[in-house]
Design a protein around this motif. Sequence first.
Motif, mmCIF file in Angstrom:
data_model
loop_
_atom_site.group_PDB
_atom_site.id
_atom_site.type_symbol
_atom_site.label_atom_id
_atom_site.label_comp_id
_atom_site.label_asym_id
_atom_site.label_seq_id
_atom_site.Cartn_x
_atom_site.Cartn_y
_atom_site.Cartn_z
ATOM 1 N N GLY A 1 -1.993 9.309 -10.871
ATOM 2 C CA GLY A 1 -2.934 8.230 -10.627
ATOM 3 C C GLY A 1 -2.325 6.961 -10.075
ATOM 4 N N GLY A 2 -1.005 6.910 -9.952
ATOM 5 C CA GLY A 2 -0.392 5.719 -9.396
ATOM 6 C C GLY A 2 -0.663 5.597 -7.902
ATOM 7 N N GLY A 3 -0.289 4.453 -7.345
ATOM 8 C CA GLY A 3 -0.488 4.239 -5.923
ATOM 9 C C GLY A 3 -0.381 2.780 -5.552
ATOM 10 N N LEU A 4 -0.842 2.481 -4.351
ATOM 11 C CA LEU A 4 -0.815 1.124 -3.811
ATOM 12 C C LEU A 4 -2.217 0.534 -3.898
ATOM 13 N N VAL A 5 -2.309 -0.668 -4.435
ATOM 14 C CA VAL A 5 -3.601 -1.335 -4.574
ATOM 15 C C VAL A 5 -3.420 -2.824 -4.315
ATOM 16 N N GLN A 6 -4.455 -3.460 -3.827
ATOM 17 C CA GLN A 6 -4.398 -4.899 -3.597
ATOM 18 C C GLN A 6 -4.597 -5.656 -4.907
ATOM 19 N N TRP B 1 8.884 11.422 -23.094
ATOM 20 C CA TRP B 1 8.511 10.594 -21.946
ATOM 21 C C TRP B 1 8.038 11.471 -20.787
ATOM 22 N N GLY B 2 7.116 10.931 -20.016
ATOM 23 C CA GLY B 2 6.763 11.556 -18.756
ATOM 24 C C GLY B 2 7.750 11.134 -17.681
ATOM 25 N N GLN B 3 7.533 11.630 -16.469
ATOM 26 C CA GLN B 3 8.463 11.362 -15.375
ATOM 27 C C GLN B 3 8.178 10.030 -14.693
ATOM 28 N N GLY B 4 7.026 9.444 -14.976
ATOM 29 C CA GLY B 4 6.680 8.149 -14.406
ATOM 30 C C GLY B 4 5.840 8.259 -13.152
ATOM 31 N N THR B 5 5.028 7.236 -12.925
ATOM 32 C CA THR B 5 4.225 7.162 -11.709
ATOM 33 C C THR B 5 4.277 5.726 -11.190
ATOM 34 N N GLN B 6 4.468 5.583 -9.894
ATOM 35 C CA GLN B 6 4.656 4.269 -9.296
ATOM 36 C C GLN B 6 3.318 3.569 -9.081
ATOM 37 N N VAL B 7 3.271 2.327 -9.495
ATOM 38 C CA VAL B 7 2.123 1.456 -9.221
ATOM 39 C C VAL B 7 2.635 0.258 -8.445
ATOM 40 N N THR B 8 2.056 0.027 -7.277
ATOM 41 C CA THR B 8 2.447 -1.100 -6.443
ATOM 42 C C THR B 8 1.214 -1.948 -6.155
ATOM 43 N N VAL B 9 1.308 -3.228 -6.491
ATOM 44 C CA VAL B 9 0.192 -4.145 -6.286
ATOM 45 C C VAL B 9 0.601 -5.147 -5.222
ATOM 46 N N SER B 10 -0.120 -5.157 -4.125
ATOM 47 C CA SER B 10 0.206 -6.058 -3.022
ATOM 48 C C SER B 10 -0.589 -7.360 -3.156
ATOM 49 N N SER B 11 0.028 -8.444 -2.700
ATOM 50 C CA SER B 11 -0.620 -9.762 -2.804
ATOM 51 C C SER B 11 -1.492 -10.041 -1.599
ATOM 52 N N LEU C 1 -5.579 -6.202 -11.326
ATOM 53 C CA LEU C 1 -4.141 -6.021 -11.149
ATOM 54 C C LEU C 1 -3.509 -7.177 -10.404
ATOM 55 N N LYS C 2 -2.280 -7.464 -10.800
ATOM 56 C CA LYS C 2 -1.503 -8.554 -10.220
ATOM 57 C C LYS C 2 -0.220 -7.988 -9.609
ATOM 58 N N PRO C 3 0.375 -8.687 -8.651
ATOM 59 C CA PRO C 3 1.641 -8.201 -8.079
ATOM 60 C C PRO C 3 2.709 -7.976 -9.144
ATOM 61 N N GLU C 4 2.703 -8.765 -10.193
ATOM 62 C CA GLU C 4 3.705 -8.603 -11.256
ATOM 63 C C GLU C 4 3.471 -7.361 -12.111
ATOM 64 N N ASP C 5 2.376 -6.655 -11.889
ATOM 65 C CA ASP C 5 2.149 -5.373 -12.564
ATOM 66 C C ASP C 5 2.857 -4.232 -11.841
ATOM 67 N N THR C 6 3.443 -4.517 -10.688
ATOM 68 C CA THR C 6 4.162 -3.495 -9.934
ATOM 69 C C THR C 6 5.323 -2.953 -10.758
ATOM 70 N N GLY D 1 -7.496 -5.465 -7.726
ATOM 71 C CA GLY D 1 -8.051 -4.126 -7.754
ATOM 72 C C GLY D 1 -7.806 -3.416 -9.073
ATOM 73 N N SER D 2 -8.196 -2.141 -9.102
ATOM 74 C CA SER D 2 -8.087 -1.338 -10.315
ATOM 75 C C SER D 2 -7.448 0.009 -10.012
ATOM 76 N N LEU D 3 -6.830 0.557 -11.034
ATOM 77 C CA LEU D 3 -6.298 1.921 -10.994
ATOM 78 C C LEU D 3 -6.467 2.523 -12.375
#
Length: 113
Positions: free
Chosen positions: A8-13, A103-113, A84-89, A16-18
Amino acid sequence: QVQLVESGGGLVQAGGSLRLSCAASESIFSINVMGWYRQAPGKQRELVGITSGGSTNYADTVKCRFTISRDTAKNTVYLQMNSLKPEDTAVYYCYAKTTFGYWGQGTQVTVSS
């Protein structure tokens, strides 16, 4: 041994929400402690939120924006992230504790400003 797979991770402005999902390899009904951590580049892994004994606690930085829920029928834990905020990246990790911690392997969340 419990296996955890996040998605469910990804790039969001910003704003936004994820929704992240964490699928467990066994019934989560019997797993008392489950939660989410995150690790930003150059920083230590930090707690996002954790459920234990029917109660849930969140880090102050995400309180009122993030919500953890459990679907025992699907053996899945969710992290709904709003405003979401950029600092949530960060890379977000699912965590479960029985006798041992997993632990899981992790999923990347990137929040763009």
